[in-house]
Design an enzyme around this catalytic site. Sequence first.
Site, mmCIF file in Angstrom:
data_model
loop_
_atom_site.group_PDB
_atom_site.id
_atom_site.type_symbol
_atom_site.label_atom_id
_atom_site.label_comp_id
_atom_site.label_asym_id
_atom_site.label_seq_id
_atom_site.Cartn_x
_atom_site.Cartn_y
_atom_site.Cartn_z
ATOM 1 N N ASP A 104 0.848 -1.193 0.000
ATOM 2 C CA ASP A 104 0.000 0.000 0.000
ATOM 3 C C ASP A 104 0.886 1.247 0.000
ATOM 4 O OD1 ASP A 104 -3.192 0.561 0.936
ATOM 5 O OD2 ASP A 104 -1.778 2.219 1.201
ATOM 6 N N ASN A 114 -12.702 -3.086 2.027
ATOM 7 C CA ASN A 114 -13.651 -1.972 2.043
ATOM 8 C C ASN A 114 -14.476 -2.101 0.778
ATOM 9 O OD1 ASN A 114 -12.625 -0.807 4.449
ATOM 10 N ND2 ASN A 114 -10.910 0.019 3.287
ATOM 11 N N GLN A 155 -14.862 2.669 0.392
ATOM 12 C CA GLN A 155 -13.974 2.131 -0.639
ATOM 13 C C GLN A 155 -13.529 3.282 -1.534
ATOM 14 O OE1 GLN A 155 -15.712 -0.922 -3.145
ATOM 15 N NE2 GLN A 155 -13.867 -1.110 -4.411
ATOM 16 N N HIS A 181 -10.467 -5.244 -3.854
ATOM 17 C CA HIS A 181 -9.154 -5.547 -3.278
ATOM 18 C C HIS A 181 -9.283 -5.929 -1.814
ATOM 19 C CE1 HIS A 181 -9.875 -1.200 -2.835
ATOM 20 N NE2 HIS A 181 -9.216 -1.285 -1.682
ATOM 21 N N HIS A 203 -7.053 -5.865 1.806
ATOM 22 C CA HIS A 203 -5.877 -5.375 2.544
ATOM 23 C C HIS A 203 -5.397 -6.485 3.473
ATOM 24 C CE1 HIS A 203 -6.699 -0.877 2.003
ATOM 25 N NE2 HIS A 203 -7.856 -1.399 1.658
HETATM 26 P P1 DGP Z 1 -9.766 1.481 0.015
HETATM 27 O O1 DGP Z 1 -10.289 1.586 -1.394
HETATM 28 O O2 DGP Z 1 -10.424 2.444 0.940
HETATM 29 O O3 DGP Z 1 -9.839 0.082 0.559
HETATM 30 O O4 DGP Z 1 -8.240 1.901 0.016
HETATM 31 C C1 DGP Z 1 -7.436 1.946 -1.124
HETATM 32 C C2 DGP Z 1 -6.008 1.835 -0.716
HETATM 33 O O5 DGP Z 1 -5.204 1.954 -1.881
HETATM 34 C C3 DGP Z 1 -5.497 2.904 0.261
HETATM 35 O O6 DGP Z 1 -5.056 2.244 1.457
HETATM 36 C C4 DGP Z 1 -4.331 3.566 -0.448
HETATM 37 C C5 DGP Z 1 -4.017 2.629 -1.573
HETATM 38 N N1 DGP Z 1 -3.564 3.286 -2.789
HETATM 39 C C6 DGP Z 1 -4.191 4.308 -3.439
HETATM 40 N N2 DGP Z 1 -3.505 4.661 -4.534
HETATM 41 C C7 DGP Z 1 -2.427 3.839 -4.583
HETATM 42 C C8 DGP Z 1 -1.332 3.711 -5.504
HETATM 43 O O7 DGP Z 1 -1.220 4.418 -6.503
HETATM 44 N N3 DGP Z 1 -0.403 2.760 -5.209
HETATM 45 C C9 DGP Z 1 -0.510 1.948 -4.119
HETATM 46 N N4 DGP Z 1 0.458 1.053 -3.929
HETATM 47 N N5 DGP Z 1 -1.515 2.044 -3.244
HETATM 48 C C10 DGP Z 1 -2.463 2.978 -3.481
#
Ligand code: DGP
Length: 122
Positions: A33, A91, A98, A104, A106
């Site tokens: 992340d 999420n 989300q 996805h 985590h």
């Molecule tokens: P969520 O959709 O709320 O479950 O969280 C998305 C997650 O993705 C958040 O913890 C940050 C991560 N994230 C967002 N943009 C990028 C990216 O460009 N690269 C990576 N490695 N992670 C990302």
Amino acid sequence: MAYDENNIFARILRGELPCKKVYEDDYALAFHDINPLMPVHVLVIPKGPYTNLEEFNAGASLQEMGGFMKAVAECAKLAGVDASGYRLVANNGADAHQEVPHFHVHIFGGRPILGRMIKTEN
Ligand code: DGP
């Protein structure tokens, strides 16, 4: 909801954006992340175009779904948290906040998680 082909994870899957890769196979890609909340914070995404679990459930074959879960377990092992334990979070949708519209999971770990399940307000 129509799948957004230009969401960040779709672009990572196409190699248009970089990621710190942890694991990849026919069914899943896993990477660290960008904003880690724990010492181990890995994201595992299916390779198919699924916005959320509902689309994954409706559109993915059992092979894809099984392959994805196997990849999650493999990533926990590769991240070194399979023995110590870890938390899986997906999420899913607006109420869960989300942010990235590509399904996805985590993987959180690397130290004991403070508290048990989070009790949110109301
Ligand atoms: P969520 O959709 O709320 O479950 O969280 C998305 C997650 O993705 C958040 O913890 C940050 C991560 N994230 C967002 N943009 C990028 C990216 O460009 N690269 C990576 N490695 N992670 C990302």
